[in-house]
Design an enzyme around this catalytic site. Structure first.
Site, PDB file in Angstrom:
ATOM      1  N   GLU A   1       7.515  10.067  57.156  1.00 11.67           N
ATOM      2  CA  GLU A   1       8.224  11.211  56.597  1.00 11.67           C
ATOM      3  C   GLU A   1       7.614  11.582  55.252  1.00 11.67           C
ATOM      4  O   GLU A   1       6.782  10.859  54.716  1.00 11.67           O
ATOM      5  CB  GLU A   1       9.723  10.904  56.457  1.00 11.67           C
ATOM      6  CG  GLU A   1      10.024   9.628  55.726  1.00 11.67           C
ATOM      7  CD  GLU A   1      11.449   9.130  55.988  1.00 11.67           C
ATOM      8  OE1 GLU A   1      12.281   9.367  55.127  1.00 11.67           O
ATOM      9  OE2 GLU A   1      11.696   8.508  57.037  1.00 11.67           O
TER      10      GLU A   1
ATOM     11  N   CYS B   1       2.525  39.612  10.986  1.00 15.58           N
ATOM     12  CA  CYS B   1       1.612  39.029  11.969  1.00 15.58           C
ATOM     13  C   CYS B   1       1.722  39.840  13.267  1.00 15.58           C
ATOM     14  O   CYS B   1       2.793  39.927  13.875  1.00 15.58           O
ATOM     15  CB  CYS B   1       2.017  37.567  12.178  1.00 15.58           C
ATOM     16  SG  CYS B   1       1.070  36.706  13.430  1.00 15.58           S
TER      17      CYS B   1
ATOM     18  N   TYR C   1      17.207  11.166  53.316  1.00 16.08           N
ATOM     19  CA  TYR C   1      16.298  10.281  54.041  1.00 16.08           C
ATOM     20  C   TYR C   1      16.779   8.845  54.203  1.00 16.08           C
ATOM     21  O   TYR C   1      16.024   7.988  54.619  1.00 16.08           O
ATOM     22  CB  TYR C   1      14.922  10.276  53.375  1.00 16.08           C
ATOM     23  CG  TYR C   1      14.967  10.151  51.858  1.00 16.08           C
ATOM     24  CD1 TYR C   1      15.407   8.999  51.235  1.00 16.08           C
ATOM     25  CD2 TYR C   1      14.568  11.221  51.060  1.00 16.08           C
ATOM     26  CE1 TYR C   1      15.452   8.894  49.870  1.00 16.08           C
ATOM     27  CE2 TYR C   1      14.615  11.126  49.682  1.00 16.08           C
ATOM     28  CZ  TYR C   1      15.053   9.957  49.093  1.00 16.08           C
ATOM     29  OH  TYR C   1      15.106   9.867  47.735  1.00 16.08           O
TER      30      TYR C   1
ATOM     31  N   ASP D   1       9.194  15.062  46.088  1.00 13.73           N
ATOM     32  CA  ASP D   1       9.024  14.835  44.656  1.00 13.73           C
ATOM     33  C   ASP D   1      10.096  15.574  43.865  1.00 13.73           C
ATOM     34  O   ASP D   1       9.862  16.634  43.298  1.00 13.73           O
ATOM     35  CB  ASP D   1       7.619  15.315  44.251  1.00 13.73           C
ATOM     36  CG  ASP D   1       7.216  14.747  42.905  1.00 13.73           C
ATOM     37  OD1 ASP D   1       7.900  13.826  42.416  1.00 13.73           O
ATOM     38  OD2 ASP D   1       6.224  15.229  42.347  1.00 13.73           O
TER      39      ASP D   1
ATOM     40  N   CYS E   1       3.705  30.111  12.692  1.00 11.08           N
ATOM     41  CA  CYS E   1       3.237  31.072  11.693  1.00 11.08           C
ATOM     42  C   CYS E   1       4.474  31.709  11.061  1.00 11.08           C
ATOM     43  O   CYS E   1       5.245  32.372  11.744  1.00 11.08           O
ATOM     44  CB  CYS E   1       2.371  32.146  12.345  1.00 11.08           C
ATOM     45  SG  CYS E   1       2.108  33.547  11.237  1.00 11.08           S
TER      46      CYS E   1
ATOM     47  N   LYS F   1       7.313  12.168  51.267  1.00 12.96           N
ATOM     48  CA  LYS F   1       7.890  11.628  50.038  1.00 12.96           C
ATOM     49  C   LYS F   1       8.136  12.837  49.134  1.00 12.96           C
ATOM     50  O   LYS F   1       7.202  13.425  48.583  1.00 12.96           O
ATOM     51  CB  LYS F   1       6.937  10.650  49.363  1.00 12.96           C
ATOM     52  CG  LYS F   1       7.580   9.925  48.199  1.00 12.96           C
ATOM     53  CD  LYS F   1       6.702   8.799  47.694  1.00 12.96           C
ATOM     54  CE  LYS F   1       7.417   7.934  46.689  1.00 12.96           C
ATOM     55  NZ  LYS F   1       7.891   8.635  45.509  1.00 12.96           N
TER      56      LYS F   1
ATOM     57  N   LYS G   1       0.839   7.410  48.298  1.00 15.42           N
ATOM     58  CA  LYS G   1       0.812   8.506  47.319  1.00 15.42           C
ATOM     59  C   LYS G   1      -0.435   9.362  47.498  1.00 15.42           C
ATOM     60  O   LYS G   1      -1.541   8.828  47.612  1.00 15.42           O
ATOM     61  CB  LYS G   1       0.812   7.932  45.899  1.00 15.42           C
ATOM     62  CG  LYS G   1       2.036   7.081  45.584  1.00 15.42           C
ATOM     63  CD  LYS G   1       3.163   7.897  45.057  1.00 15.42           C
ATOM     64  CE  LYS G   1       3.070   7.974  43.558  1.00 15.42           C
ATOM     65  NZ  LYS G   1       4.273   8.480  42.937  1.00 15.42           N
TER      66      LYS G   1
ATOM     67  N   CYS H   1      -2.774  30.760  10.796  1.00 20.39           N
ATOM     68  CA  CYS H   1      -2.530  31.569  11.983  1.00 20.39           C
ATOM     69  C   CYS H   1      -3.813  32.301  12.387  1.00 20.39           C
ATOM     70  O   CYS H   1      -4.433  32.966  11.542  1.00 20.39           O
ATOM     71  CB  CYS H   1      -1.419  32.572  11.699  1.00 20.39           C
ATOM     72  SG  CYS H   1      -1.179  33.712  13.077  1.00 20.39           S
TER      73      CYS H   1
ATOM     74  N   CYS I   1      -3.249  36.209  11.638  1.00 19.39           N
ATOM     75  CA  CYS I   1      -3.025  36.828  10.327  1.00 19.39           C
ATOM     76  C   CYS I   1      -3.473  35.955   9.166  1.00 19.39           C
ATOM     77  O   CYS I   1      -3.376  36.365   8.007  1.00 19.39           O
ATOM     78  CB  CYS I   1      -1.549  37.194  10.170  1.00 19.39           C
ATOM     79  SG  CYS I   1      -0.487  35.760  10.027  1.00 19.39           S
TER      80      CYS I   1
HETATM   81  S1  IVH Z   1      13.432   5.778  51.021  1.00 18.97           S
HETATM   82  C1  IVH Z   1      14.984   1.553  49.686  1.00 18.97           C
HETATM   83  N1  IVH Z   1      12.337   8.046  51.705  1.00 18.97           N
HETATM   84  O1  IVH Z   1      10.929   7.820  46.309  1.00 18.97           O
HETATM   85  C2  IVH Z   1      14.113   2.745  49.728  1.00 18.97           C
HETATM   86  N2  IVH Z   1      12.504   7.565  49.381  1.00 18.97           N
HETATM   87  O2  IVH Z   1       9.800   5.264  45.106  1.00 18.97           O
HETATM   88  C3  IVH Z   1      14.862   4.019  49.742  1.00 18.97           C
HETATM   89  N3  IVH Z   1      11.692   9.375  47.918  1.00 18.97           N
HETATM   90  O3  IVH Z   1      13.748   6.515  44.725  1.00 18.97           O
HETATM   91  C4  IVH Z   1      14.019   5.195  49.520  1.00 18.97           C
HETATM   92  N4  IVH Z   1      11.119  10.757  49.525  1.00 18.97           N
HETATM   93  O4  IVH Z   1      13.675   9.021  45.132  1.00 18.97           O
HETATM   94  C5  IVH Z   1      12.685   7.258  50.676  1.00 18.97           C
HETATM   95  N5  IVH Z   1      11.445  10.045  52.467  1.00 18.97           N
HETATM   96  C6  IVH Z   1      11.795   9.255  51.461  1.00 18.97           C
HETATM   97  C7  IVH Z   1      11.598   9.641  50.106  1.00 18.97           C
HETATM   98  C8  IVH Z   1      11.963   8.753  49.090  1.00 18.97           C
HETATM   99  C9  IVH Z   1      11.182  10.572  48.216  1.00 18.97           C
HETATM  100  C10 IVH Z   1      11.831   8.858  46.544  1.00 18.97           C
HETATM  101  C11 IVH Z   1      13.189   8.297  46.244  1.00 18.97           C
HETATM  102  C12 IVH Z   1      12.969   6.877  45.823  1.00 18.97           C
HETATM  103  C13 IVH Z   1      11.521   6.863  45.474  1.00 18.97           C
HETATM  104  C14 IVH Z   1      10.970   5.503  45.772  1.00 18.97           C
END
Ligand code: IVH
Length: 668
Positions: free
Chosen positions: A111, A428, A223, A115, A422, A113, A310, A404, A407
């Protein structure tokens, strides 16, 4: 159908439309029809206070103010994930899982991750009871009031097989489109920009004003489901169930059976993640079976059954041409790295902000240096470092200007502040033309035809140096300007004429008072009611205005004592601009507490007692010292004395809490 049943039916219907719109992205009815249903529900709820429900769809607007969030201990700590940065590392994790499960077959879910900022929601009997931030993993902030404003989060679940009590974790996100709009607006207001949607989402979630949160259009994806009674034996099935109950769940989630599947998943998303509407910084792989998850267990910091991969932030190395320093409307000087053009995440980057003197000094940039430019979650490219191996020996360090660039006035620095300013406000050029342009902009005085270029032209031809000069412009003067004909001159004069009707709150916004943006202008206008009154007010009185802190109050006070600003204001008054609140609004603003005798008791968190006295009087009420039969209500903070409490009970005097009181003022 009786009214009570209609309320219940409307709530269900509106919840369904919310879900269609915000989770499924497929509305069935128009916005107008939705608004009509909402209005009907609002009216019925007002007629039936006994039917009040904090989770009604009408409660999403974020009505109550709260200062400081309560700390809540997580029932199950919120752990993080082990990070990996290469396919090899993910393969090693896969092998460890295989070994840990003693050769048993297993499946992995892949899935995104997301942000954003993580959130834990607790539901009881299908209703949201609490939303808590991750905090330090053990304790977080209770941000329920803010989370309720996020439309894709169900407040009441669809009927289904949900456990009586469960927790669901996910990520609060700010979609790219919302983020870009927000930053554009902040750039315009010369407010610090959010570096990325993650910071914007977490900043928004911590905002003390749920109404502002509601405006920011946050989203949320979930998630991880936790409960003693989960309905299914696998993560995938539980998440699919959560989707049926009304949650937004990653549509990109897949079951992966082999190492090769995992690698292909990585290969695909490394490229295609840029097409997603929200920011992601990697992928997450989880063992699908909950029984197997249990067998694998946790280390002290993270689960063994999951791992994060990552993405590499995209970066490039390019040569610095020169650093320019740019002065904005409010006098702030920003350093900008002008670069040899380089392709990054599909766009050509030529400029990157160096933010401020401190950040620039830390990077230690020399002339003609080779700089690393990065575009990770950020939209604005940033300089992350210098390749010193490519530095030409003897090239001098780039120093922040002391004067500045526009000016020549020596820059000043406020204590402990990285910003260089400034101080030559009225001499200015970019500050002067910036203020004229701001004054004329659509959301301020809306004077069509005067943008950046015209503002500069008017200043350079010595026709306009302050907004008040605009109202002395004649058709002859305007039509003599380059590229101007009769038509454009008339358009401007027409715009100026119409601007005389622009309401007082926008006049305040148009004046470029430090730190006074659109929202603050509205609050100030409502509280002060007229420019004359605003000019008389002390710092303390200004500070009593909701949401006006000491810095803003001081800024307004000083601005109104600056001779140039005062002359400008006086001439604008004479030109016939709206210098007081609209009469209808004035009546409302001043009379919310008309005829009420109010006792103040206890300690408060939003304002001091003196400020509350001011607020009461500003709204037409009377602050009295002791409780009697004539008291309308007691405005009670924390630690109200027991004797007063008893007296209230005896006389049947209502007690109104701080938030409730502020709400009373807000709603009118
Ligand atoms: S599972 C016990 N699934 O990543 C683990 N985390 O570094 C529960 N995050 O604190 C987290 N997408 O804020 C999980 N698909 C995903 C995620 C996810 C983003 C974030 C989450 C977590 C951090 C972990």
């Amino acid at each position: 159908m009786n009214e009570v049943d209609r309320i219940l039916a409307l709530r269900e219907e509106l919840n369904r439309h919310n879900h269609n719109y915000y989770v499924l992205n497929s509305p069935e009815i128009s916005d107008k029809e939705f608004d009509l249903l909402m209005k009907e529900l609002e009216a019925l709820e007002q007629a039936h206070p006994e039917m009040a429900d904090p989770l009604s769809p009408t409660q999403r607007v974020g009505s109550d103010l709260s200062k400081g969030f309560a700390h809540v201990t997580h029932e199950r700590p919120m752990l993080s994930l082990a990070n990996t940065y290469s396919i090899e590392e993910v393969d090693e994790w896969f092998d460890r899982v295989k070994k840990g499960l003693g050769g048993e077959d297993f499946e992995i879910t892949g899935e995104m991750k997301y942000d954003g900022t993580s959130i834990s929601l607790t539901y009881e009997n299908g209703r949201l009871v609490r939303a808590v931030t991750r905090g330090d993993g053990t304790q977080g902030d209770d941000v329920t009031v803010n989370v309720k404003t996020i439309r894709s989060i169900p407040l009441v679940l669809h009927p289904g097989d949900w456990p009586e009590r469960f927790e669901i974790r996910g990520e609060i996100l700010m979609p790219w489109t919302v983020f870009n709009e927000l930053n554009k607006e902040r750039e315009y207001n010369e407010e610090p920009l959010f570096a990325n949607p993650r910071n914007a989402a977490s900043g928004t979630l911590k905002t003390q004003d749920p109404k502002e949160v509601a405006k920011r259009r946050l989203d949320a994806v979930f998630y991880y489901l936790l409960s003693d009674e989960l309905p299914y034996g696998s993560h995938y099935e539980n998440m699919e169930a959560a989707r049926r109950w009304g949650f937004k769940v990653s549509g990109e989630m897949r079951i992966l059976k082999t190492e090769e599947d995992v690698n292909n998943y990585i290969g695909h998303w490394d490229i295609h993640r840029k097409e997603l509407p929200v920011a992601t910084d990697g992928l997450v792989f989880k063992v699908n079976s909950l029984r197997q998850q249990l067998n694998l267990g946790f280390t002290a910091k993270s689960p063994r059954w999951a791992v994060a991969f990552k993405f590499n932030p995209e970066n490039a190395c390019t040569q610095l041409k020169y650093v320019s320093f740019e002065t904005g409307r409010m006098g702030f000087v920003t350093p900008v790295a002008n670069l040899e053009p380089v392709l990054l995440s599909g766009t050509i980057v030529k400029r990157a902000s160096l933010h401020n003197a401190d950040i620039m000094a830390e990077l230690d940039i020399h002339e003609k240096d080779w700089l690393y430019v990065e575009k990770g979650g950020e939209i604005i490219p940033k300089i992350t470092g210098v390749d010193t191996s490519r530095r030409t020996p003897g090239e001098p360090k780039v120093e922040f200007v002391v004067c500045c660039p526009e000016c020549g006035t020596p820059l000043v620095r406020n204590d402990g502040d990285a910003a260089r300013i400034c101080p030559n406000k009225y001499g200015c050029r970019p500050q002067i033309t910036g203020r004229i342009e701001h004054f004329c902009a659509r959301r301020m005085m809306n004077i069509d035809g005067i943008g950046e270029e015209t503002a500069e032209l008017l200043f350079d031809r010595e026709l306009v140096t302050t907004p008040a000069d605009l109202y002395d412009l004649t058709k002859e003067q305007l039509s003599l300007l380059e590229r101007f004909g009769d038509r454009s001159a008339e358009r401007i004069l027409q715009g100026l004429e119409e601007s005389r009707k622009v309401p007082f709150e926008r006049v305040i916004y148009a004046l470029s008072i430090p730190n006074v943006g659109e929202t603050t202008s509205k609050r100030v206008a409502k509280a002060v009611k007229s420019m004359d009154r605003m000019q008389e007010m002390s710092v303390e009185q200004l500070q009593a205005i909701p949401d006006v802190g000491p810095t803003i109050a001081q800024g307004i006070f000083e601005y109104l004592r600056d001779p140039v600003a005062v002359e400008n204001i006086e001439r604008l008054k004479a030109a016939g601009l709206q210098m007081q609140l609209d009469e209808d609004k004035m009546q409302q603003a001043g009379t919310v507490l008309e005829g009420k005798s109010i006792v103040i008791s206890g300690t408060f968190s939003h304002h001091s007692r003196d400020e509350y006295k001011e607020i009461i009087e500003a709204n037409g009420g009377k602050n009295v010292g002791s409780i009697s039969k004539k008291t309308s209500f007691v405005l009670a903070g924390d630690n109200m004395g027991p004797a007063k409490l008893e007296k209230c009970q005896k006389l049947g005097i209502p007690i109104v809490g701080e938030d409730e009181f502020l709400n009373m003022l807000e709603q009118k």
